[in-house]
Design an enzyme around this catalytic site. Structure first.
Site, PDB file in Angstrom:
ATOM      1  N   HIS A 190     -10.276   2.100  -1.134  1.00 19.02           N
ATOM      2  CA  HIS A 190     -10.448   1.739   0.497  1.00 19.02           C
ATOM      3  C   HIS A 190     -11.270   0.447   0.454  1.00 19.02           C
ATOM      4  O   HIS A 190     -12.468   0.434   1.189  1.00 19.02           O
ATOM      5  CB  HIS A 190     -11.215   2.814   1.234  1.00 19.02           C
ATOM      6  CG  HIS A 190     -10.460   3.507   2.490  1.00 19.02           C
ATOM      7  ND1 HIS A 190     -11.099   3.889   3.566  1.00 19.02           N
ATOM      8  CD2 HIS A 190      -9.010   3.458   2.534  1.00 19.02           C
ATOM      9  CE1 HIS A 190     -10.086   4.336   4.418  1.00 19.02           C
ATOM     10  NE2 HIS A 190      -8.917   3.821   3.941  1.00 19.02           N
ATOM     11  N   HIS A 229       0.963  -1.092  -0.088  1.00 20.43           N
ATOM     12  CA  HIS A 229      -0.161   0.138   0.124  1.00 20.43           C
ATOM     13  C   HIS A 229       0.962   1.352   0.080  1.00 20.43           C
ATOM     14  O   HIS A 229       0.439   2.217  -0.716  1.00 20.43           O
ATOM     15  CB  HIS A 229      -0.783   0.127   1.210  1.00 20.43           C
ATOM     16  CG  HIS A 229      -1.975   1.048   1.191  1.00 20.43           C
ATOM     17  ND1 HIS A 229      -3.102   0.888   0.425  1.00 20.43           N
ATOM     18  CD2 HIS A 229      -2.132   2.135   1.788  1.00 20.43           C
ATOM     19  CE1 HIS A 229      -3.842   1.782   0.643  1.00 20.43           C
ATOM     20  NE2 HIS A 229      -3.372   2.748   1.305  1.00 20.43           N
TER      21      HIS A 229
END
Lengths: 221, 777
Positions: free
Chosen positions: B96, B50
């Protein structure tokens, strides 16, 4: 004519309002910070839409304690015009300038759409450039737009011509099918007894009305 | 002696930070010692996919990233492009996914909050948001809960913060049952003269912490986002952050005001990996170090230890480097907006991140080790395509039952059309967008559902608390935006599918008359550690790179979300469809000239641009189509190939026709093919149409529902001028196929003298309009 547009933390239609009052109507406009208490230079106070103080506790419940709202009450009591749109209307009911309250929409969802409104009374300064009975289309965007008041208050609003706008269908019929949020009597806009304080919109954010094409927003002010 | 054996942590502790054994050895090499617990946590989050793209970085490097309009490319919080007339647009997409799978409301809400911070950190005021969402089958109870939660979360955050949610896409497919995708794209207009960058500068300059307080929420969210989801993931709920859109709204105003003072040297929002990431990135980008004193950080809980401060993902926080001596000026602005603002550290000459806690050094790490000099995994591509793909490619249209003018397999064409209109992926998304404030800021030119792309007026914004200037701007420029990806195409052929995602995005922009400018991409994939997962990722990246070159739409940034897999009850990983979402922005020369997808007037002539009816080719096929999946339960075939030359010519003709005022409506043919595109233009207008298609060598279902072909359906008023222009530019790639009908007239589609489809528009509108709502009841 000089407009004042209140800015609370969390107001998000303050600029939209100024684009209308200054950009479209060509009137001098001042953004008024919520901590200000001297608004003597202002002719028309506008409490805009948005989420003042994040709608914490209850829509408009915290904004009512701000210095600018005390000044706005005095402004109204001197007979000067005050306009509340959307969250601004919620604030005006919280401070007692207008009767009733706004509750969660009937289906519990936020609604963003275009709604037809019928002009019920064009004798107020806020509506006098409309024809009585005229059907107009305004944008609406609200989660708590269901107007409620005690039956005697509703009766008084109706009897004294304080209802300015009603939700209707494009043909002008106000019924449950044309009521987007469950407001009593399809009420979408009211004024106070003196006529200087309207709540314009059951949060119909009237000022948003396709102003990018330069249409007039709303006459009379 | 083995480094791991001498480690002060058990292998389980190391693994719990998302660190692999060989990575631990790397950490020890870089530090020259074992890390402490706080440092281990910092490496854990910073070396997650990420934050450091350790699997995808080599693949991302092939994207074109420069062009005449690109002001800021990849590497900053958001890309910035020059729209002309002095207007600069910042935009970016972010995912998300994992938080939304566990806690859909807050997961989606903070996804919106995070992407907005990326925009205003650059000095831009957010003007619009789009969402690209993927869920499982809507008949499933859990999917319904996730879907409703995500929509409510986006609505809650976006509406309150006052940024219009103007468009996006929603797909439903069982491939996403356990792992929905929630990608949010935001756009903003630059308000500051200088674009605010994130590299720290000026030794001795104070480091300011501003915004909200720090708590234990969202601990280690970045590592959580980089692991597979399992049943136990629900126990990771503390890894999901809680958002406060009211604070964010104040933070937008305060930050923009602060940037305009000129006293802010650099800014970085705190997203994934919170304080750790923001300090490390600001230091590494500036080639300097940062000292941060945790005792100065405003905390919302007591008893927090350095590990918790450093890994907290509490929302609505930012880190600034300020000009020395001007910090109080900035602090006063934040206090006026009732936000936190403290000097929490300073810029160091030595390129390290030094964390102080209770008077002692709690962590000290070379900044580059955390954010630049991070592990990179180059993996080998499978020598040949995986069996699932080659088996699927063996499918041909001959395997379908025979069909004739009556229909197929006992179904009339009317019934097939109705089935497709009732498919949630195709059906109206009104239930979704009516809950989003898509009008706030008063700049939305085309409402959601009205056209193939969103169009927003751009006008410089004024500062609400100081001198105001709300006079109408001279410019009539608009920005158009879209997000696109047909994940079934990408699953069946990652290279072609990714090319098509870019082509479709450009086509959608062209359908409103906008010139495609630049791309932000969100790569949602399964595990790259598995050969098939890597094959999908590598091929999709190659496809995006090629297509972005072909359309001259450079990539200015984006987001990578890997490990999107759900473990089933037996513990087998089930990967999602590879989903490289393409967010594309375009320039509208004049917002008064845009068109939507609804027919305008009875008698307008309908043309099909692109491959004409009756053509059968690899570029126009039932392979991978919605028709094949919904009506025959088959996921197979090759998706349509992109013909870049034809795409560019068709799109240019569409844009020019709109500019000239000839074209009154435009809609591209995508899921469901030509017949559904026609139906959607009818529904949007409440008008019918009379269409005649030459079947040529094609099966009738191919004629109606084949996908691909660079197709745009347009309706035109001024026949002669248009006809001559289209003929000259496209030859037989522009065909007259019918006429727009009256209000209330039905849609008829015929071939020769035989009528295939004859449906009242009201009936189609009802099926299409209520498909999602009905499934939620």
């Amino acid at each position: 004519m000089k407009f004042g547009v209140v800015v609370f933390p969390g107001s998000n239609c303050d600029r939209d309002m100024a684009w209308v009052t200054q950009g479209l109507l060509g009137q001098t406009t001042r953004m008024v910070w919520h901590e200000e208490s001297d608004i003597s230079d202002i002719d028309v106070m506008v409490v805009p839409g948005g989420f003042s103080y994040g709608d914490y506790l209850r829509c408009g419940a915290i904004a009512r304690f701000s210095p600018v709202m005390k000044a706005t009450i005095d402004h109204a009591n001197r007979g000067k015009p005050v306009l509340g749109v959307c969250n601004g209307f919620q604030v005006l009911t919280e401070v007692g300038l207008l009767p009733g309250a706004l509750m969660r929409n009937r289906d519990l969802h936020f609604i963003c759409d275009r709604a037809s409104l019928k002009v019920e009374n064009n004798s107020s300064i806020w509506t006098r450039e409309y024809q009585s009975g005229q059907v107009i289309t305004v944008p609406i965007a609200h989660g708590e737009g269901c107007y409620y008041a005690e039956p005697d208050v509703i009766q008084q609003l109706e009897d004294q011509g304080q209802v300015l706008f009603r939700y209707c269908n494009p043909q002008g019929d106000a019924n449950q099918g044309s009521n987007p949020n469950g407001s009593l009597n399809n009420i979408a806009g009211i004024r106070n007894q003196q006529g200087n304080v309207p709540r314009h919109d059951a949060p119909p954010r009237a000022r948003r009305r396709r102003s990018h094409w330069g249409h007039r927003w709303f006459g009379g002010v | 002696m083995n480094v791991l054996e001498s480690a002060p942590f058990s292998p389980e502790e190391i693994a719990s930070q998302g660190i692999k054994p060989n990575e631990y050895e790397e950490i020890v090499t870089r530090l020259g010692r074992h890390p402490n617990k706080a440092e281990l946590g910092m490496f854990g989050v910073m070396w997650s996919e990420h934050c450091c793209y350790k699997n995808s970085r080599p693949l991302l490097s092939q994207f074109p990233t420069t062009g005449p309009r690109v002001l800021v490319g990849p590497g900053e919080n958001a890309g910035v492009v020059d729209m002309g007339d002095g207007i600069r647009l910042a935009f970016k997409i972010e995912s998300h996914n994992h938080p939304s799978a566990v806690e859909p409301f807050q997961g989606a809400a903070t996804g919106v909050g995070g992407i907005l911070r990326d925009i205003f950190t650059m000095g831009a005021r957010p003007i619009a948001v789009l969402n690209s969402l993927r869920f499982g089958n809507l008949d499933d109870a859990r999917t319904k809960r996730l879907f409703q939660g995500v929509v409510a979360g986006i609505s809650h955050y976006g509406n309150c913060v006052g940024v219009a949610t103007v468009g996006g896409e929603v797909y439903f497919d069982p491939a996403y049952s356990g792992n929905p995708l929630v990608n949010a794209m935001a756009m903003g207009l630059m308000e500051t003269d200088e674009i605010v960058k994130s590299g720290a500068k000026g030794i001795g300059n104070p480091v300011l912490y501003v915004g909200s307080t720090t708590g234990r929420d969202g601990m280690g969210g970045a590592s959580f986002a980089s692991a597979e989801l399992s049943k136990e993931s629900i126990d990771d709920r503390p890894a999901v952050q809680v958002g406060d859109p009211f604070l964010e709204k104040s933070l937008i105003e305060a930050c923009l005001e602060a940037f305009k003072t000129g006293a802010v040297v650099a800014a970085q929002d705190m997203g994934a990996a919170g304080l750790t990431c923001s300090t490390a990135e600001m230091a590494a980008k500036g080639g300097v170090g940062i000292l941060l004193d945790l005792d100065k950080i405003p905390a919302r809980e007591t008893g927090m230890v350095p590990y918790e401060y450093l890994l907290s993902e509490s929302q609505e926080r930012m880190l600034f480097v300020a000009e020395k001596g001007r910090e109080q000026e900035l602090i006063d602005i934040f206090h006026r907006w009732e936000l936190q603002a403290v000097v929490a550290g300073e810029v160091l000459a030595e390129p390290i991140v030094r964390i102080m806690f209770q008077g002692a050094v709690a962590a000290e790490v070379p900044a580059l080790a955390l954010s630049d000099d991070t592990p990179i995994y180059k993996r080998d591509l499978m020598a040949s395509p995986p069996p699932y793909a080659t088996e699927a490619w063996a499918w041909t249209e001959d395997q379908l039952p025979a069909c004739d003018v009556q229909g197929i397999a006992g179904q009339t064409w009317n019934q097939v059309m109705t089935t497709l209109l009732d498919t949630p992926t195709i059906a109206s998304k009104r239930w979704v967008y009516s809950q989003y404030d898509h009008q706030v800021q008063n700049n939305t030119v085309i409402f959601p559902g009205g056209a193939d792309a969103a169009v927003v007026r751009v006008r410089p914004q004024a500062n609400a608390t100081s001198a105001t200037d709300f006079t109408l701007p001279a410019t009539e420029i608009g920005v158009a935006a879209t997000t696109d990806c047909n994940p079934r195409y990408v699953y069946l052929n990652p290279l072609e599918g990714a090319k098509m995602a870019v082509a479709e995005a450009a086509r959608n922009l062209s359908c409103v008359g906008a010139e495609p400018i630049a791309v932000t991409d969100n790569l949602n994939f399964g595990s790259p550690e598995k050969p098939i997962g890597y094959w999908q990722l590598a091929n999709a990246c190659a496809g995006i790179a090629e297509a972005c070159r072909e359309f001259a739409t450079p990539v200015t940034g984006g987001n990578v979300s890997l490990y999107n897999e759900t473990l089933d009850a037996e513990g087998n990983p089930q990967p999602i469809y590879p989903t490289p979402v393409i967010g594309m922005v375009g320039r509208v020369e004049n917002i008064r000239k845009v068109v939507g997808q609804a027919w305008a007037e009875a008698g307008d002539r309908i043309y099909l641009l692109g491959l004409p009816p009756g053509v059968v080719s690899p570029a126009l096929t039932l392979g991978a189509s919605e028709y094949l999946a919904q009506c025959h339960g088959t996921i197979a075939g090759q998706p349509p190939q992109v013909d870049f030359d034809l795409e560019r010519r068709v799109q240019a003709v569409c844009r020019h026709g709109i500019q000239e005022g000839w074209i009154k409506s435009a809609h591209d043919s995508s899921e469901g093919g030509l017949a559904l595109a026609i139906a959607e233009s009818c529904i949007a207008a409440g008008r019918g149409a009379t269409i005649t298609l030459e079947a040529g060598e094609a099966r009738l279902d191919h004629l109606l529902f084949a996908e691909g072909g660079a197709r745009i359906l347009v309706s035109v008023r001024d026949g002669a001028a248009w006809e001559a222009y289209a003929r000259a530019e496209l030859g037989d790639r522009a065909r007259f196929i019918g006429t727009v009908g009256d209000l209330g007239a039905p849609l008829t589609i015929a071939t020769g003298t035989q009528i295939l489809v004859n449906l009242p528009v009201e009936q189609m509108a009802h099926t299409w309009g209520t498909a999602i709502e009905r499934r939620l009841q």
